[in-house]
Each structure stands twice: as structure tokens, then as C-alpha cells.
Design a protein around this motif. Structure first.
Motif, PDB file in Angstrom:
ATOM      1  N   LEU A  17       9.573 -12.969   1.153  1.00  0.00           N
ATOM      2  CA  LEU A  17       8.597 -14.055   1.180  1.00  0.00           C
ATOM      3  C   LEU A  17       7.698 -13.855   2.376  1.00  0.00           C
ATOM      4  N   ARG A  18       6.491 -14.382   2.289  1.00  0.00           N
ATOM      5  CA  ARG A  18       5.569 -14.348   3.414  1.00  0.00           C
ATOM      6  C   ARG A  18       5.105 -15.767   3.717  1.00  0.00           C
ATOM      7  N   LEU A  19       5.376 -16.221   4.917  1.00  0.00           N
ATOM      8  CA  LEU A  19       4.941 -17.542   5.361  1.00  0.00           C
ATOM      9  C   LEU A  19       3.637 -17.413   6.144  1.00  0.00           C
ATOM     10  N   SER A  20       2.795 -18.419   6.012  1.00  0.00           N
ATOM     11  CA  SER A  20       1.545 -18.478   6.765  1.00  0.00           C
ATOM     12  C   SER A  20       1.454 -19.819   7.472  1.00  0.00           C
ATOM     13  N   CYS A  21       0.759 -19.842   8.585  1.00  0.00           N
ATOM     14  CA  CYS A  21       0.541 -21.093   9.329  1.00  0.00           C
ATOM     15  C   CYS A  21      -0.820 -21.007   9.991  1.00  0.00           C
ATOM     16  N   ALA A  22      -1.725 -21.880   9.570  1.00  0.00           N
ATOM     17  CA  ALA A  22      -3.079 -21.882  10.092  1.00  0.00           C
ATOM     18  C   ALA A  22      -3.292 -23.065  11.024  1.00  0.00           C
ATOM     19  N   ALA A  23      -3.853 -22.792  12.180  1.00  0.00           N
ATOM     20  CA  ALA A  23      -4.187 -23.835  13.151  1.00  0.00           C
ATOM     21  C   ALA A  23      -5.656 -24.204  12.999  1.00  0.00           C
ATOM     22  N   SER A  24      -5.929 -25.499  13.042  1.00  0.00           N
ATOM     23  CA  SER A  24      -7.311 -25.957  12.911  1.00  0.00           C
ATOM     24  C   SER A  24      -7.556 -27.106  13.872  1.00  0.00           C
ATOM     25  N   GLY A  25      -8.834 -27.385  14.107  1.00  0.00           N
ATOM     26  CA  GLY A  25      -9.199 -28.461  15.016  1.00  0.00           C
ATOM     27  C   GLY A  25      -9.956 -27.906  16.214  1.00  0.00           C
ATOM     28  N   GLY A  34       4.646 -19.231  17.032  1.00  0.00           N
ATOM     29  CA  GLY A  34       6.001 -18.870  16.658  1.00  0.00           C
ATOM     30  C   GLY A  34       6.494 -19.559  15.406  1.00  0.00           C
ATOM     31  N   TRP A  35       7.652 -19.068  14.961  1.00  0.00           N
ATOM     32  CA  TRP A  35       8.350 -19.660  13.835  1.00  0.00           C
ATOM     33  C   TRP A  35       9.768 -20.039  14.274  1.00  0.00           C
ATOM     34  N   TYR A  36      10.190 -21.198  13.845  1.00  0.00           N
ATOM     35  CA  TYR A  36      11.539 -21.692  14.067  1.00  0.00           C
ATOM     36  C   TYR A  36      12.099 -22.112  12.706  1.00  0.00           C
ATOM     37  N   ARG A  37      13.394 -22.275  12.637  1.00  0.00           N
ATOM     38  CA  ARG A  37      13.988 -22.743  11.386  1.00  0.00           C
ATOM     39  C   ARG A  37      15.138 -23.688  11.672  1.00  0.00           C
ATOM     40  N   GLN A  38      15.395 -24.540  10.692  1.00  0.00           N
ATOM     41  CA  GLN A  38      16.490 -25.490  10.813  1.00  0.00           C
ATOM     42  C   GLN A  38      17.197 -25.589   9.471  1.00  0.00           C
ATOM     43  N   ALA A  39      18.449 -25.161   9.473  1.00  0.00           N
ATOM     44  CA  ALA A  39      19.288 -25.259   8.281  1.00  0.00           C
ATOM     45  C   ALA A  39      19.962 -26.626   8.254  1.00  0.00           C
ATOM     46  N   GLY A  64      14.562  -6.398  12.403  1.00  0.00           N
ATOM     47  CA  GLY A  64      14.589  -5.358  11.393  1.00  0.00           C
ATOM     48  C   GLY A  64      14.323  -5.867   9.987  1.00  0.00           C
ATOM     49  N   ARG A  65      14.333  -7.184   9.802  1.00  0.00           N
ATOM     50  CA  ARG A  65      14.082  -7.746   8.469  1.00  0.00           C
ATOM     51  C   ARG A  65      12.797  -8.577   8.434  1.00  0.00           C
ATOM     52  N   PHE A  66      12.520  -9.284   9.522  1.00  0.00           N
ATOM     53  CA  PHE A  66      11.346 -10.151   9.587  1.00  0.00           C
ATOM     54  C   PHE A  66      10.297  -9.536  10.507  1.00  0.00           C
ATOM     55  N   THR A  67       9.038  -9.766  10.183  1.00  0.00           N
ATOM     56  CA  THR A  67       7.928  -9.308  11.020  1.00  0.00           C
ATOM     57  C   THR A  67       6.942 -10.451  11.222  1.00  0.00           C
ATOM     58  N   ILE A  68       6.674 -10.768  12.486  1.00  0.00           N
ATOM     59  CA  ILE A  68       5.682 -11.790  12.803  1.00  0.00           C
ATOM     60  C   ILE A  68       4.369 -11.099  13.157  1.00  0.00           C
ATOM     61  N   SER A  69       3.272 -11.690  12.716  1.00  0.00           N
ATOM     62  CA  SER A  69       1.950 -11.142  13.037  1.00  0.00           C
ATOM     63  C   SER A  69       0.968 -12.311  13.128  1.00  0.00           C
ATOM     64  N   ARG A  70      -0.217 -12.015  13.626  1.00  0.00           N
ATOM     65  CA  ARG A  70      -1.218 -13.068  13.735  1.00  0.00           C
ATOM     66  C   ARG A  70      -2.612 -12.502  13.515  1.00  0.00           C
ATOM     67  N   ASP A  71      -3.511 -13.361  13.053  1.00  0.00           N
ATOM     68  CA  ASP A  71      -4.913 -13.039  12.906  1.00  0.00           C
ATOM     69  C   ASP A  71      -5.662 -14.015  13.805  1.00  0.00           C
ATOM     70  N   ASN A  72      -6.071 -13.555  14.972  1.00  0.00           N
ATOM     71  CA  ASN A  72      -6.702 -14.443  15.945  1.00  0.00           C
ATOM     72  C   ASN A  72      -8.044 -14.985  15.442  1.00  0.00           C
ATOM     73  N   ALA A  73      -8.723 -14.226  14.605  1.00  0.00           N
ATOM     74  CA  ALA A  73     -10.002 -14.696  14.076  1.00  0.00           C
ATOM     75  C   ALA A  73      -9.808 -15.885  13.138  1.00  0.00           C
ATOM     76  N   TYR A  78       1.677 -15.310  10.744  1.00  0.00           N
ATOM     77  CA  TYR A  78       2.392 -14.985   9.520  1.00  0.00           C
ATOM     78  C   TYR A  78       3.839 -14.609   9.854  1.00  0.00           C
ATOM     79  N   LEU A  79       4.697 -14.771   8.868  1.00  0.00           N
ATOM     80  CA  LEU A  79       6.062 -14.298   8.985  1.00  0.00           C
ATOM     81  C   LEU A  79       6.426 -13.604   7.672  1.00  0.00           C
TER      82      LEU A  79
END
Length: 123
Positions: A17-25, A34-39, A64-73, A78-79
Motif C-alpha cells: 500500500l502507499r499512503l499519502s499526506c498533503a499539508a495545506s494552509g 512523519g508517519w505514526y501508527r496505533q493498533a 527494509g519493508r517501508f520507505t518514506i519520501s516527500r515532495d517538497n513542491a 508518502y509511505l
């Protein structure tokens, strides 16, 4: 400032799966994201972070399984999650540290969280 997360869902073990998170304002500068999780029944835990310059940090359980990246523009983080396991099932939350200017020009540092996006790994 708002953070909008998306991309969660149901996936079989071993899937991706690929998660995205966009900041606006009104954002003058975005620092670490960052990404956090709560089970269910557990405390929220760090998954991964990425600094503005690109340096990354991962929890041992996802290395080794997850990769975090970002698009500053796009002010987006992303995760990419591969080889998913049932124990990865959780609500995933993004966050960001940054800075804005108030109406009178004063800098304001902040940390904001996105709403959770649910990831379920099950056959």
C-alpha cells in the motif's frame, strides 16, 4: 494548517500500500514530516520520519519493508509499505513540524497531525 492523509485499505499479507499526506494552509516552512501508527489497545508508535533535507529514520519493525519520501513542491509525504504483515494493521497518522507567520509578522512554530487512515492486513 491541515494535513490530509489517504491511501489506507485492506490488503493481504505480503501485499503493498502507499499512503499519502498533503499539508495545506499558510505554511512558510515544512520541517520534519512523519508517519505514526496505533493498533487497537496499543500506544501510538513511530513508523518513519523524513527531514526537510531528506534524511530518514525508521522503526526497526519496518526497516527494509517501508520507505518514506516527500515532495517538497507539493508539501506531501508518502509511505510506501511493502511485504505487509498482519501486525502492521493499525490506524496510520501523519504529522508535520513547520513554521508560519502570524498576521503581525511573528514566526509561529507548530506541529500538526492528520486524521488517521486505517490499514488492515488480513487474508
Amino acid at each position: 494548517v491541515q494535513l490530509q492523509a489517504s491511501g489506507g485499505g485492506l490488503v493481504q499479507p505480503g501485499g503493498s500500500l502507499r499512503l499519502s499526506c498533503a499539508a495545506s494552509g499558510s505554511i512558510s516552512r515544512l520541517d520534519t514530516m512523519g508517519w505514526y501508527r496505533q493498533a487497537p489497545g496499543k500506544q501510538r508508535e513511530l513508523v518513519a520520519t523524513i527531514a526537510n533535507g531528506g534524511s530518514t529514520n525508521y522503526a526497526d519493525s519496518v526497516k527494509g519493508r517501508f520507505t518514506i519520501s516527500r515532495d517538497n513542491a507539493k508539501n506531501t509525504v508518502y509511505l510506501q509499505m511493502n511485504s505487509l504483515k498482519p501486525e502492521d494493521t493499525a490506524a496510520y497518522y501523519c504529522n508535520a513540524d513547520g513554521m508560519s507567520y502570524s498576521g503581525n509578522g511573528e514566526p509561529i512554530a507548530w506541529r500538526h497531525w492528520g486524521q488517521g487512515t486505517l490499514v488492515t492486513v488480513s487474508s
